[in-house]
Design a protein around this motif. Structure first.
Motif: not given
Length: 75
Positions: A62-75
């Motif tokens: 889970l590498f962060g925003k660029k991967g769609g998730g980290g501390f938060y989830l991104y679409k």
């Protein structure tokens, strides 16, 4: 310990930072922050340790925003 990600980010903002620290790490990339943390650990030894949650996020890829998730989830 025991604080939610949102509480940590809110405390960062209340302290005066322009964005929450967890949000910043997600934007930077967990893989990048992980590499920096390891570099600091090698340079400063026991004075610096890898945050356990950062290790878990890295291991889960889970590498962060660029991967769609980290501390938060991104679409």
């Amino acid at each position: 310990e025991g604080a939610t990600i949102e509480e940590i980010d809110h405390a960062s903002l209340a302290f005066g930072l322009p964005m929450g620290i967890c949000e910043l790490i997600d934007l930077t990339g967990i893989d990048i922050v992980y590499h920096v943390a390891n570099t600091f650990k090698k340079a400063y030894g026991e004075r610096v340790s890898m945050p356990p949650l950062l290790q878990k996020l890295f291991d889960a890829k889970l590498f962060g925003k660029k991967g769609g998730g980290g501390f938060y989830l991104y679409k």
